[in-house]
Scaffold this active site. Structure first.
Site, PDB file in Angstrom:
ATOM      1  N   LYS A 270       0.844  -1.196   0.000  1.00 51.67           N
ATOM      2  CA  LYS A 270       0.000   0.000   0.000  1.00 51.67           C
ATOM      3  C   LYS A 270       0.881   1.249   0.000  1.00 51.67           C
ATOM      4  O   LYS A 270       2.013   1.214   0.486  1.00 51.67           O
ATOM      5  CB  LYS A 270      -0.841   0.033   1.276  1.00 51.67           C
ATOM      6  CG  LYS A 270      -2.004  -0.948   1.308  1.00 51.67           C
ATOM      7  CD  LYS A 270      -2.817  -0.765   2.577  1.00 51.67           C
ATOM      8  CE  LYS A 270      -3.998  -1.719   2.619  1.00 51.67           C
ATOM      9  NZ  LYS A 270      -4.957  -1.522   1.531  1.00 51.67           N
ATOM     10  N   ARG A 344     -10.311 -11.347   1.665  1.00 52.21           N
ATOM     11  CA  ARG A 344     -11.130 -12.378   1.038  1.00 52.21           C
ATOM     12  C   ARG A 344     -10.438 -13.742   1.057  1.00 52.21           C
ATOM     13  O   ARG A 344     -11.092 -14.772   1.014  1.00 52.21           O
ATOM     14  CB  ARG A 344     -11.524 -11.949  -0.385  1.00 52.21           C
ATOM     15  CG  ARG A 344     -10.374 -11.754  -1.326  1.00 52.21           C
ATOM     16  CD  ARG A 344     -10.771 -10.932  -2.559  1.00 52.21           C
ATOM     17  NE  ARG A 344     -10.977  -9.528  -2.240  1.00 52.21           N
ATOM     18  CZ  ARG A 344     -11.357  -8.611  -3.121  1.00 52.21           C
ATOM     19  NH1 ARG A 344     -11.588  -8.949  -4.375  1.00 52.21           N
ATOM     20  NH2 ARG A 344     -11.527  -7.357  -2.748  1.00 52.21           N
TER      21      ARG A 344
HETATM   22  N1  BES Z   1      -8.216  -3.604   4.251  1.00 46.02           N
HETATM   23  C1  BES Z   1      -8.298  -3.222   2.892  1.00 46.02           C
HETATM   24  C2  BES Z   1      -9.562  -2.459   2.571  1.00 46.02           C
HETATM   25  C3  BES Z   1      -9.668  -1.081   3.181  1.00 46.02           C
HETATM   26  C4  BES Z   1      -8.990  -0.018   2.610  1.00 46.02           C
HETATM   27  C5  BES Z   1     -10.468  -0.883   4.265  1.00 46.02           C
HETATM   28  C6  BES Z   1      -9.118   1.247   3.168  1.00 46.02           C
HETATM   29  C7  BES Z   1     -10.608   0.375   4.810  1.00 46.02           C
HETATM   30  C8  BES Z   1      -9.921   1.439   4.260  1.00 46.02           C
HETATM   31  C9  BES Z   1      -8.283  -4.445   1.992  1.00 46.02           C
HETATM   32  O1  BES Z   1      -7.528  -5.521   2.421  1.00 46.02           O
HETATM   33  C10 BES Z   1      -7.722  -4.013   0.675  1.00 46.02           C
HETATM   34  O2  BES Z   1      -6.600  -3.632   0.643  1.00 46.02           O
HETATM   35  N2  BES Z   1      -8.532  -4.069  -0.375  1.00 46.02           N
HETATM   36  C11 BES Z   1      -8.131  -3.674  -1.668  1.00 46.02           C
HETATM   37  C12 BES Z   1      -8.766  -4.606  -2.661  1.00 46.02           C
HETATM   38  C13 BES Z   1      -8.258  -4.443  -4.061  1.00 46.02           C
HETATM   39  C14 BES Z   1      -6.800  -4.856  -4.142  1.00 46.02           C
HETATM   40  C15 BES Z   1      -9.114  -5.281  -4.979  1.00 46.02           C
HETATM   41  C16 BES Z   1      -8.586  -2.247  -1.909  1.00 46.02           C
HETATM   42  O3  BES Z   1      -9.679  -1.882  -1.461  1.00 46.02           O
HETATM   43  O4  BES Z   1      -7.844  -1.491  -2.517  1.00 46.02           O
HETATM   44 ZN    ZN Z   2      -5.468  -5.353   1.841  1.00 45.21          ZN
END
Ligand code: BES
Ligand code: ZN
Ligand code: ZN
Length: 495
Positions: A270, A344
């Site tokens: 991230k 997931r």
């Molecule tokens: N934990 C995150 C989702 C999230 C992001 C929750 C910001 C709250 C605030 C999750 O694991 C994630 O990183 N999801 C990705 C999915 C994508 C790679 C399809 C996302 O939302 O960018």
């Molecule tokens: Zn994530």
């Protein structure tokens, strides 16, 4: 109103500024004072508005507080909760410990039954006074959960309402315990630390506790979960918390909560900005933990089983790479295109473990997608599933509990986006379109169609970043009240 001593006397008032009828000398005097103060202060009764004045004429309270609930027809449990919480935070700042409030104004609302309104109000008063202070050195300045003694001054409070009040306070106690854990940073609340605390809480509230470690996870084929854990030096766990239920013959309700103690994204790292909030990526699991403990505390009839897959998502030398393929607990193979779609993956295994318990229904809670925040912001969580009736039950429970939900469609057309020539399914689509729905579509494929299942995406509601007037910043435990409302509602209708 009985002649009870209190630090503050709270008068609930609506934007029509009609005060409840006075039935004795004290309330008559109080009413007169309040009416005078409304004029002087320009108080309009709009939602969340608060004004206070020192009491005189030897009333049994030091301060009188006028609390605005807004218009009668617009009052929802969520709004009642937030208004009460705002008042509780103010009372805490002013060191007002004993609060007297009359429930009478809630007894004939056009929009909500009195039980829901009272439940919301008491939970608001209770949760509003919470602060996370574990790491504040100057402890004297701010207390954790301040001491609040509610004097509910309605002389003719029926026993049914007293029960609502008592239950709301029991729920509040459990939520405080779990909120303290949910707010801990990732260096404290490691997977092993969460397991330790959950074990203590399970013993405290009479819930059976089992923790599967790496060896057992490998033996049972939870390879999707293990794939997420392998980039971290922290050992993964799968927790199972069981409330046996007053009727253990009923099929269990299984709750599953994403518990990622920190989400760096893994190799699909991230961006640094704001990454500190990913300590709240465990909040689905925290809400499930709280709900399971509360199920026991309220002695619910159904067995309720909470399942928490607990991992840290790090980009270490052993981390999963984009393109890696794993065989999940269900037997399905998953191509991991993006290691940041880790929620997931751990849920796929947890849901598959859940289905083996022959449940009446499965509900999972997860901070799953940033896309959910784009769609719904921080007001609503998304709900979706394989069973319309269940989704509608949850939506209703959301309205009644203040944890509000909006349904998303899991149409088969969306499934094409996560097909891959190399495995049974892949964990993300190529373009990220409909991200929240794709998350739901992926999870759906790990639950048999004949088991009612729903997924709640709490990405936008699990925590507060800036401190609003009605709550401390940090974990909200969104979903706990929702789940309890849903299960108690089930138990009212299907006896
Ligand atoms: N934990 C995150 C989702 C999230 C992001 C929750 C910001 C709250 C605030 C999750 O694991 C994630 O990183 N999801 C990705 C999915 C994508 C790679 C399809 C996302 O939302 O960018
Ligand atoms: Zn994530
Ligand atoms: Zn995550």
């Amino acid at each position: 109103m009985a002649q009870q001593k209190a630090d503050a006397w709270i008068i609930l008032s609506f934007s029509d500024k009609r005060l409840p009828p006075a039935d004795n000398a004290i309330t008559k005097r109080l009413r007169r004072m309040a009416e005078g103060w409304m004029k002087t202060s320009g108080f309009s009764g709009k939602h969340g508005e608060i004004t206070s004045f020192p009491s005189w004429e030897n009333l049994p309270a030091k301060v009188v507080v006028l609390l605005g609930l807004g218009s009668r027809i617009d009052l929802t449990p969520g709004r009642a909760q937030r208004a009460a919480a705002t008042a509780a935070r103010l009372a805490k700042r002013l060191s007002l410990r004993e609060i007297a409030v009359s429930l009478a104004p809630l007894s004939s609302l056009p929009s909500i039954p009195v039980e829901n309104a009272v439940n919301a109000l008491v939970q608001g008063f209770d949760s509003g006074r919470y602060d996370f202070v574990e790491f504040l050195s100057a402890k004297g300045r701010r207390h954790g959960k301040s001491d609040l003694r509610l004097l509910l001054t309605d002389a003719k409070q029926p026993t049914a309402l007293q029960k609502v009040v008592a239950e709301a306070l029991l729920i509040g106690e459990v939520m405080t315990d779990v909120r303290d854990l949910a707010n801990q940073p990732a260096n404290e609340a490691t997977p092993a630390a969460i397991v330790r605390t959950a074990r203590v809480l399970a013993a405290k509230y009479g819930v059976r506790f089992a923790a599967a470690r790496r060896g057992e996870l490998a033996r049972t084929g939870c390879n999707a979960l293990l794939a997420v854990a392998q980039g971290s030096s922290q050992e993964p766990f799968l927790l199972t918390l069981t409330h046996r239920g007053r009727n253990p013959k009923l099929k269990p309700i299984v709750l599953v909560g994403k518990t990622v103690t920190f989400d760096t994204g893994g190799i699909s790292l991230k961006p640094g900005r704001g990454m500190e909030w990913m300590r709240y990526d465990k909040c689905g699991g925290m809400a499930v933990l709280a709900a399971t403990l509360i199920a026991s505390r309220l002695k619910l009839r159904h067995p309720v089983i909470g399942i928490l897959p607990i991992v840290e998502n790090m980009p270490g030398g052993r981390a999963t790479r984009p393109g890696d393929i794993v065989r999940s607990h269900s037997g399905k193979t998953i191509e991991i295109i993006n290691t940041d779609a880790e929620g997931r993956l751990i849920l796929a295994d947890a849901l598959s473990v859940a289905k083996d318990l022959k449940p009446e229904a499965i509900v999972d809670l997860a901070t799953l997608t940033g896309a959910c925040i784009v769609a719904l912001g921080h007001v609503l969580s998304a709900v979706m599933g394989n069973n319309e009736k269940l989704v509608e039950q949850l939506r209703k429970a959301g309205e009644a509990s203040g944890d509000r939900l909006w349904p998303f469609p899991l149409l088969p057309e969306y499934a094409d986006a996560i097909r891959t020539p190399f495995a049974d399914i892949k964990n993300v689509s190529a373009d990220g379109a409909a991200g929240t729905i794709i998350g739901g579509i992926f999870l759906r494929s790990f639950v048999p169609e004949n088991i009612p299942w729903a997924h709640v995406d709490i990405a936008g509601t699990a925590w507060e970043e800036k401190e609003p007037s009605y709550t401390a910043s940090g974990a909200t435990l969104f979903g706990t009240r929702l789940l309890i409302e849903w299960i108690t509602d089930l138990e009212k209708t299907d006896r």
